[in-house]
Design a protein around this motif. Sequence first.
Motif, short mmCIF file in Angstrom:
data_model
loop_
_atom_site.label_atom_id
_atom_site.label_comp_id
_atom_site.label_asym_id
_atom_site.label_seq_id
_atom_site.Cartn_x
_atom_site.Cartn_y
_atom_site.Cartn_z
N LYS A 179 -6.01 7.04 -15.99
CA LYS A 179 -6.75 7.48 -14.80
C LYS A 179 -7.16 8.95 -14.87
O LYS A 179 -7.61 9.54 -13.90
CB LYS A 179 -5.90 7.24 -13.54
CG LYS A 179 -5.60 5.78 -13.29
CD LYS A 179 -6.91 4.99 -13.13
CE LYS A 179 -6.71 3.48 -13.16
NZ LYS A 179 -6.04 2.95 -12.01
N ARG B 131 5.74 5.92 -2.68
CA ARG B 131 4.43 5.28 -2.92
C ARG B 131 3.39 5.77 -1.90
O ARG B 131 2.25 6.09 -2.27
CB ARG B 131 4.58 3.75 -2.82
CG ARG B 131 3.28 2.98 -2.87
CD ARG B 131 2.70 2.92 -4.27
NE ARG B 131 1.29 2.55 -4.28
CZ ARG B 131 0.82 1.33 -4.54
NH1 ARG B 131 1.66 0.35 -4.81
NH2 ARG B 131 -0.48 1.09 -4.54
N ALA B 132 3.82 5.85 -0.65
CA ALA B 132 2.87 6.29 0.39
C ALA B 132 2.36 7.70 0.08
O ALA B 132 1.17 7.99 0.19
CB ALA B 132 3.56 6.27 1.76
N LEU C 50 2.36 9.26 -2.89
CA LEU C 50 1.56 9.27 -4.12
C LEU C 50 0.16 8.73 -3.87
O LEU C 50 -0.83 9.23 -4.42
CB LEU C 50 2.25 8.45 -5.22
CG LEU C 50 3.48 9.09 -5.86
CD1 LEU C 50 4.14 8.13 -6.84
CD2 LEU C 50 3.11 10.40 -6.57
N ASP C 51 0.07 7.68 -3.04
CA ASP C 51 -1.26 7.12 -2.76
C ASP C 51 -2.17 8.18 -2.14
O ASP C 51 -3.33 8.31 -2.51
CB ASP C 51 -1.14 5.92 -1.82
CG ASP C 51 -0.69 4.66 -2.55
OD1 ASP C 51 -0.67 4.66 -3.80
OD2 ASP C 51 -0.34 3.68 -1.86
N VAL C 52 -1.61 8.94 -1.18
CA VAL C 52 -2.42 9.98 -0.54
C VAL C 52 -2.81 11.04 -1.57
O VAL C 52 -3.97 11.46 -1.65
CB VAL C 52 -1.65 10.62 0.65
CG1 VAL C 52 -2.40 11.83 1.18
CG2 VAL C 52 -1.42 9.61 1.75
N LEU D 219 -2.89 10.90 -4.96
CA LEU D 219 -3.73 10.44 -6.08
C LEU D 219 -5.15 10.14 -5.65
O LEU D 219 -6.06 10.04 -6.47
CB LEU D 219 -3.09 9.22 -6.75
CG LEU D 219 -1.88 9.54 -7.63
CD1 LEU D 219 -1.07 8.27 -7.92
CD2 LEU D 219 -2.32 10.20 -8.95
N ASN D 220 -5.33 9.98 -4.35
CA ASN D 220 -6.66 9.75 -3.83
C ASN D 220 -7.57 10.96 -4.06
O ASN D 220 -8.79 10.84 -4.05
CB ASN D 220 -6.54 9.43 -2.34
CG ASN D 220 -7.71 8.62 -1.85
OD1 ASN D 220 -8.33 7.90 -2.64
ND2 ASN D 220 -8.02 8.76 -0.58
N ASP E 235 2.83 1.48 -9.95
CA ASP E 235 1.82 0.79 -9.14
C ASP E 235 0.82 1.80 -8.55
O ASP E 235 -0.38 1.53 -8.51
CB ASP E 235 2.49 0.01 -8.00
CG ASP E 235 3.26 -1.21 -8.52
OD1 ASP E 235 3.07 -1.57 -9.72
OD2 ASP E 235 4.06 -1.77 -7.76
N ALA E 236 1.34 2.93 -8.10
CA ALA E 236 0.45 3.96 -7.53
C ALA E 236 -0.53 4.46 -8.60
O ALA E 236 -1.71 4.67 -8.32
CB ALA E 236 1.27 5.11 -6.97
N ALA F 68 -3.16 1.89 -9.22
CA ALA F 68 -4.12 1.77 -8.11
C ALA F 68 -4.96 3.03 -7.92
O ALA F 68 -5.91 3.03 -7.13
CB ALA F 68 -3.35 1.48 -6.82
N ALA F 69 -4.63 4.08 -8.62
CA ALA F 69 -5.31 5.36 -8.39
C ALA F 69 -6.74 5.32 -8.87
O ALA F 69 -7.06 4.68 -9.88
CB ALA F 69 -4.56 6.48 -9.12
#
Length: 376
Positions: free
Chosen positions: A40, A309-310, A312-314, A316-317, A368-369, A372-373
């Motif tokens: 990514k 995860r929450a 990292l999602d923010v 990596l966005n 997973d994060a 999904a990134a």
Amino acid sequence: MKSSRRQILGGVGAIAASGVMTKARAAMGEVSLARLAQAKGVRFGAVAGIAKGGLHDWLMAGLLSTECAIVVPENEMKIYALRPEETGAFNFAPGDEIVAFAQTHTLAVRGHNLLWAKDKYLPKWLLAHDFGPRPKVAAEAFLRDHIARVCAHYGDAIVSWDVVNEAIDEKTGALRDTLFMRLLGQDYLRICFEAAREALPHTQLVYNDYMGWGGNNGAHRQGVLDLMHWFRDQKVPVDALGVQGHIGTEASGPAPTDGSAPDSLAWTRFLDANVAQDYGLLLTEFDVNDRKFEGDITARDAAVAHSGRAFLDVMLNYKQLKDVLCWGLCDRYSWLQSTTPRVDGARLRPTPYDEDFKPKPLRTAMADALRAAPQR
Ligand code: XIL
């Protein structure tokens, strides 16, 4: 992928049949976090410490070389470690050992840090130092000399430096009361970055801090944002903001007890305001503090994975986020065990690998994060 893994596994054949070894092998069978990140456009890594970080434990060294593309020394490049004696003499040996480890395993290295703006982490002799009749001149000369020498010693072996660490008071958002602030005022920050840029024209220069997304971190965030604005206004050569990401540890915010994510709006506003000024972003010290999480190990691990995860999602966005580093890959060597112990006396579980180097749900959540990134 790397010769390091073969070397490490090959070198310990005699104990390869042990239970610990089997677990380590199982963990290593996964696609590494470094590879998932790399797909990514992200560089994944972790802290590597000698004294407290377990680098002399071959399992820890193996894990770092297998999972990471970049490492950062835990304490070895901080002033108090580099210059413990009153003479001010440099002891580069431990830092050099980490750089050598990284080079052997083709890992990049971040530098941490050129100045930690907390008196608690300055050597006693420096705090007591007499800067003479012209203290401003002498203090600036000391800072410039220290930074020039450390930067020159490591040169291009270090790709990114935390030039200043934690200059903002988390409670008020004001500049922290610290030695060089008292001697030079806010200008000490400009001096640090200028000295680093002079020595290293092409190295990424980072301001690193622990403002978080939880609780009452508003004042801390605002203070850091004001500082990042000031850097731009004053044309101070700062390339990026380092978000430490010690989830659940942020001193001014209550830690959630169940891994639930706080309202991330204030956090994304803060990040948006930084990237709008053309700063890069790094996640420099990620871990998930479960000191207040309730339940058995399964429940706590699930909560750690969920909040990790929450976050990292923010993070990596943001396509500006190109580096993600954990402050500890393995619970056995996490700094939090001694810093914020649980009241029930149980060991903390804040990293992706447990005490026996077995991957935990947080490791899965991180993988997973990364999968999904968005691509950068
Ligand atoms: C910590 C180390 O992990 C400990 O071993 C040491 O005693 C104190 O410092 N923010 C930072 C890191 O920027 O340098 C800190 O590291 C953790 C918090």
